[in-house]
Design an enzyme around this catalytic site. Structure first.
Site, PDB file in Angstrom:
ATOM      1  N   ARG A  38      38.237  52.886  39.883  1.00 31.50           N
ATOM      2  CA  ARG A  38      36.922  52.314  40.177  1.00 31.50           C
ATOM      3  C   ARG A  38      36.829  52.043  41.669  1.00 31.50           C
ATOM      4  O   ARG A  38      37.610  51.254  42.213  1.00 31.50           O
ATOM      5  CB  ARG A  38      36.715  51.000  39.387  1.00 31.50           C
ATOM      6  CG  ARG A  38      35.439  50.276  39.754  1.00 31.50           C
ATOM      7  CD  ARG A  38      35.197  48.993  38.938  1.00 31.50           C
ATOM      8  NE  ARG A  38      33.971  48.368  39.407  1.00 31.50           N
ATOM      9  CZ  ARG A  38      33.834  47.084  39.749  1.00 31.50           C
ATOM     10  NH1 ARG A  38      34.847  46.244  39.625  1.00 31.50           N
ATOM     11  NH2 ARG A  38      32.695  46.626  40.198  1.00 31.50           N
TER      12      ARG A  38
ATOM     13  N   HIS B   9      28.719  46.742  46.176  1.00 31.34           N
ATOM     14  CA  HIS B   9      29.746  45.696  46.094  1.00 31.34           C
ATOM     15  C   HIS B   9      29.662  44.846  47.371  1.00 31.34           C
ATOM     16  O   HIS B   9      30.499  44.973  48.268  1.00 31.34           O
ATOM     17  CB  HIS B   9      31.126  46.330  45.902  1.00 31.34           C
ATOM     18  CG  HIS B   9      32.183  45.392  45.386  1.00 31.34           C
ATOM     19  ND1 HIS B   9      32.907  45.640  44.247  1.00 31.34           N
ATOM     20  CD2 HIS B   9      32.637  44.209  45.858  1.00 31.34           C
ATOM     21  CE1 HIS B   9      33.774  44.645  44.042  1.00 31.34           C
ATOM     22  NE2 HIS B   9      33.628  43.767  45.006  1.00 31.34           N
TER      23      HIS B   9
ATOM     24  N   GLU C 253      28.827  41.870  40.467  1.00 31.54           N
ATOM     25  CA  GLU C 253      28.754  40.414  40.544  1.00 31.54           C
ATOM     26  C   GLU C 253      27.511  39.870  41.241  1.00 31.54           C
ATOM     27  O   GLU C 253      27.615  39.235  42.303  1.00 31.54           O
ATOM     28  CB  GLU C 253      30.013  39.860  41.239  1.00 31.54           C
ATOM     29  CG  GLU C 253      31.284  40.196  40.503  1.00 31.54           C
ATOM     30  CD  GLU C 253      32.501  39.437  41.023  1.00 31.54           C
ATOM     31  OE1 GLU C 253      32.404  38.752  42.045  1.00 31.54           O
ATOM     32  OE2 GLU C 253      33.557  39.518  40.370  1.00 31.54           O
TER      33      GLU C 253
ATOM     34  N   ASN D 113      34.032  41.097  34.873  1.00 34.72           N
ATOM     35  CA  ASN D 113      35.089  40.726  35.813  1.00 34.72           C
ATOM     36  C   ASN D 113      35.560  39.331  35.426  1.00 34.72           C
ATOM     37  O   ASN D 113      34.790  38.374  35.512  1.00 34.72           O
ATOM     38  CB  ASN D 113      34.562  40.672  37.258  1.00 34.72           C
ATOM     39  CG  ASN D 113      34.140  42.030  37.788  1.00 34.72           C
ATOM     40  OD1 ASN D 113      34.281  43.058  37.114  1.00 34.72           O
ATOM     41  ND2 ASN D 113      33.603  42.052  38.992  1.00 34.72           N
TER      42      ASN D 113
ATOM     43  N   TYR E 148      38.563  36.343  35.913  1.00 32.78           N
ATOM     44  CA  TYR E 148      39.717  35.874  36.687  1.00 32.78           C
ATOM     45  C   TYR E 148      40.317  34.572  36.187  1.00 32.78           C
ATOM     46  O   TYR E 148      41.513  34.368  36.270  1.00 32.78           O
ATOM     47  CB  TYR E 148      39.340  35.710  38.168  1.00 32.78           C
ATOM     48  CG  TYR E 148      39.215  37.034  38.896  1.00 32.78           C
ATOM     49  CD1 TYR E 148      40.316  37.612  39.514  1.00 32.78           C
ATOM     50  CD2 TYR E 148      38.010  37.724  38.923  1.00 32.78           C
ATOM     51  CE1 TYR E 148      40.221  38.834  40.165  1.00 32.78           C
ATOM     52  CE2 TYR E 148      37.900  38.954  39.572  1.00 32.78           C
ATOM     53  CZ  TYR E 148      39.006  39.507  40.188  1.00 32.78           C
ATOM     54  OH  TYR E 148      38.916  40.707  40.816  1.00 32.78           O
TER      55      TYR E 148
ATOM     56  N   GLU F 247      37.320  44.123  36.322  1.00 34.81           N
ATOM     57  CA  GLU F 247      38.223  43.477  37.290  1.00 34.81           C
ATOM     58  C   GLU F 247      38.990  42.374  36.598  1.00 34.81           C
ATOM     59  O   GLU F 247      38.434  41.637  35.774  1.00 34.81           O
ATOM     60  CB  GLU F 247      37.466  42.823  38.463  1.00 34.81           C
ATOM     61  CG  GLU F 247      36.965  43.773  39.513  1.00 34.81           C
ATOM     62  CD  GLU F 247      36.229  43.045  40.640  1.00 34.81           C
ATOM     63  OE1 GLU F 247      36.586  41.898  40.976  1.00 34.81           O
ATOM     64  OE2 GLU F 247      35.291  43.656  41.179  1.00 34.81           O
TER      65      GLU F 247
HETATM   66  C1  GBH Z   1      35.941  39.359  42.723  1.00 34.45           C
HETATM   67  O1  GBH Z   1      35.112  38.247  42.476  1.00 34.45           O
HETATM   68  C2  GBH Z   1      35.268  40.348  43.683  1.00 34.45           C
HETATM   69  O2  GBH Z   1      34.461  41.264  42.964  1.00 34.45           O
HETATM   70  C3  GBH Z   1      36.307  41.130  44.485  1.00 34.45           C
HETATM   71  O3  GBH Z   1      35.662  41.851  45.500  1.00 34.45           O
HETATM   72  C4  GBH Z   1      37.344  40.192  45.031  1.00 34.45           C
HETATM   73  O4  GBH Z   1      38.275  40.848  45.856  1.00 34.45           O
HETATM   74  C5  GBH Z   1      38.043  39.549  43.847  1.00 34.45           C
HETATM   75  O5  GBH Z   1      37.110  38.820  43.138  1.00 34.45           O
HETATM   76  C6  GBH Z   1      39.134  38.559  44.222  1.00 34.45           C
HETATM   77  O6  GBH Z   1      38.592  37.415  44.825  1.00 34.45           O
HETATM   78  O7  GBH Z   1      35.902  30.223  47.035  1.00 34.45           O
HETATM   79  O8  GBH Z   1      35.996  28.307  45.582  1.00 34.45           O
HETATM   80  O9  GBH Z   1      33.848  29.256  46.165  1.00 34.45           O
HETATM   81  C7  GBH Z   1      35.656  37.315  41.561  1.00 34.45           C
HETATM   82  C8  GBH Z   1      34.713  36.165  41.268  1.00 34.45           C
HETATM   83  C9  GBH Z   1      33.590  34.334  42.231  1.00 34.45           C
HETATM   84  C10 GBH Z   1      35.959  34.401  42.305  1.00 34.45           C
HETATM   85  C11 GBH Z   1      33.570  33.337  43.347  1.00 34.45           C
HETATM   86  C12 GBH Z   1      35.971  33.404  43.425  1.00 34.45           C
HETATM   87  C13 GBH Z   1      34.723  31.734  44.624  1.00 34.45           C
HETATM   88  C14 GBH Z   1      35.420  30.457  44.463  1.00 34.45           C
HETATM   89  N1  GBH Z   1      34.752  35.193  42.334  1.00 34.45           N
HETATM   90  N2  GBH Z   1      34.795  32.547  43.392  1.00 34.45           N
HETATM   91  S1  GBH Z   1      35.272  29.500  45.919  1.00 34.45           S
END
Ligand code: GBH
Length: 469
Positions: free
Chosen positions: A73, A118, A163, A305, A307, A373
């Site tokens: 991807r 993106h 996102e 996605n 996490y 993701e």
């Molecule tokens: C992904 O977002 C992105 O699609 C990708 O590009 C990126 O590299 C990957 O995450 C890893 O970060 O900083 O406390 O405000 C994941 C969703 C939403 C996770 C926003 C982090 C911010 C928390 N993200 N969140 S904060």
């Protein structure tokens, strides 16, 4: 046990890996501008060079093959293809670059999933108002049609926008991402709305013009944590967790998969705050117009996605002014048993993925799901023998298997974030998500497989050989 046609992938995005920020006629994006204006990225780093995948694509391809991926991807840089954002000026060198990437992958029997957007809006479109401006939707649709036309004979899996929640919130409410706006409580909802309109227009273009001949599928990638009540027996905690899901996943998934409109919980929370604050501007959460193509039904699969997870309780919002945080009005906490990896936001909760998948099955009408993701961050000294991350991938993938076998979720594929260490947005190069380490201090930007990369390759190989039918 995974089915034989299960998709095993890894993901990257253009600005995070390509570099070549003004090579061969590429136009600037909002991330070029944001970084160069020193807007708060770690140590004022930028993606001017990043992993230099624009020149070192062959190295990336070797990594992809070493892992044995069935799919890769990647995202297209809109302003590399269309420097001013419109198909009036096509950058043929950009077209050649992505043609080469796609053709090389297919020649190695790796299928391609392309994300059109993106986080890297052409600066030329930002200058017209960017995602806040309604006209952006038609411009995105033109770009999408150009890509379907040019690459759709070979690309069968498309993600329009990655996102929208992150773009809206971090880009326009919090200001941590480009374009760095902090227009609290208003801009993000407008941006989210225009992203939904843009996505829906592009899906309809594909559906009516390209689907019959190209036979691909189109969706958008939605990020969400799994939210559960801190105290499941407390009514307020239960409704707070529901509200968090509605404001994060529901914001985009409800219009597309359920009703064609935003979740009621979200709309009523926002309206209540508008009244309470005596807000007299336009409606903050817009209504979908009959003049736009319908947004309901504009996804051929669900792209998630995932996490991390949060425990949720009510209130806790000290914001005096209008803000998304105030509208949402929840407090999120981490369970003390959850290890936190690298970045502070990333509590490691593989079982949250299984729960979120089950929720998606139940609430969004049992769609096909791709996990587009999922990953684990490393900070501080480089550890090639990243045992924690090996454990993370093993347990996460076993949760995916349980979601499929025990909960009957129709998961079609899993993409690890990320193929290699890269420019981690506001964290610059200080946070490493790769299956391959990239040595940014070395002019060659050499790629070295982490132990977790070996582990993932093993999981894939085992799944391919052991699969029934
Ligand atoms: C992904 O977002 C992105 O699609 C990708 O590009 C990126 O590299 C990957 O995450 C890893 O970060 O900083 O406390 O405000 C994941 C969703 C939403 C996770 C926003 C982090 C911010 C928390 N993200 N969140 S904060």
């Amino acid at each position: 046990m995974f089915p034989r046609d299960f998709v095993w992938g890894a993901a990257t995005s253009a600005y995070q890996i390509e570099g070549g920020w003004q090579a061969d006629g590429k136009g600037a994006s909002i991330w070029d501008t944001f970084c160069h204006e020193k807007s708060g990225v770690f140590e004022n780093q930028n993606g001017d060079v990043a992993c230099n995948s624009y020149e070192l694509w062959n190295k990336d391809l070797e990594c992809i093959q070493q892992l044995g991926l069935t799919h890769y991807r990647l995202s297209f840089s809109w302003s590399r293809l269309l420097p001013d954002g419109t198909p009036k000026n096509v950058n043929q060198r950009g077209v050649q670059y992505y043609n080469r990437v796609i053709n090389d992958l297919l020649a190695c029997k790796v299928s391609v999933m392309v994300t059109l957007y993106h986080f890297d809006l052409p600066q030329a479109i930002q200058n017209l108002g960017g995602w806040k401006s309604p006209g952006v939707a038609a411009l995105f649709n033109d770009y999408a049609k150009f890509c379907f036309e040019t690459f759709g004979d070979r690309v069968k899996l498309w993600i329009t926008i990655n996102e929208p929640h992150t773009c809206a919130k971090l880009g326009h409410e919090v200001g941590l991402h480009a374009p760095g706006l902090k227009e609290k409580g208003t801009a993000a909802y407008m941006v989210g709305h225009n992203m939904l309109r843009a996505h829906a227009m592009a899906w309809h273009s594909y559906n009516s013009v390209y689907r019959a001949t190209q036979k691909g599928e189109v969706s958008l990638a939605l990020n969400s944590d799994w939210f559960e009540p801190l105290d499941p027996s407390c009514h307020e905690d239960v409704t707070s967790a529901e509200r968090d899901l509605a404001f994060t996943l529901g914001w985009f998934a409800w219009p597309i998969f359920v009703t064609g409109d935003y979740p009621d919980i979200m709309r009523s929370a926002i309206e209540t705050q508008s009244k309470m604050m005596g807000y007299s501007g336009d409606m903050r959460l817009p209504r979908f117009s009959k003049d736009d193509p319908p947004v309901l039904g504009t996804a051929d699969f669900f792209a998630l996605n995932y996490y991390t997870s949060r425990k949720v309780t009510s209130g806790g919002c000290g914001d005096q002014m209008l803000s998304m945080k105030r509208d949402l009005n929840v407090e999120e906490v981490l369970d003390p048993s959850w290890p936190v990896c690298g970045v502070s936001w990333l509590a490691v909760v593989p079982c949250g993925l299984r729960k979120l998948l089950k929720y998606i099955k139940d609430v969004f009408n049992n769609p096909k799901v791709y996990i587009t993701e999922n990953g684990f961050a490393q900070v501080g000294p480089v550890q090639i023998e990243d045992v924690d991350r090996c454990e993370f991938y093993k347990s996460t993938i076993s949760e995916v298997a349980k979601a499929m076998e025990e909960d009957g979720v129709n998961v079609c594929g899993y993409f690890a974030w990320s193929l290699m260490d890269n420019f981690e947005w506001a964290d610059g190069f200080s946070v490493r998500f790769g299956l391959f380490h990239v040595d940014f201090s070395d002019a060659e930007l050499s790629r070295t497989i982490y132990q977790s990369g070996q582990e993932y390759a093993k999981i894939i190989a085992k799944s391919k050989s052991a699969s029934p039918i």
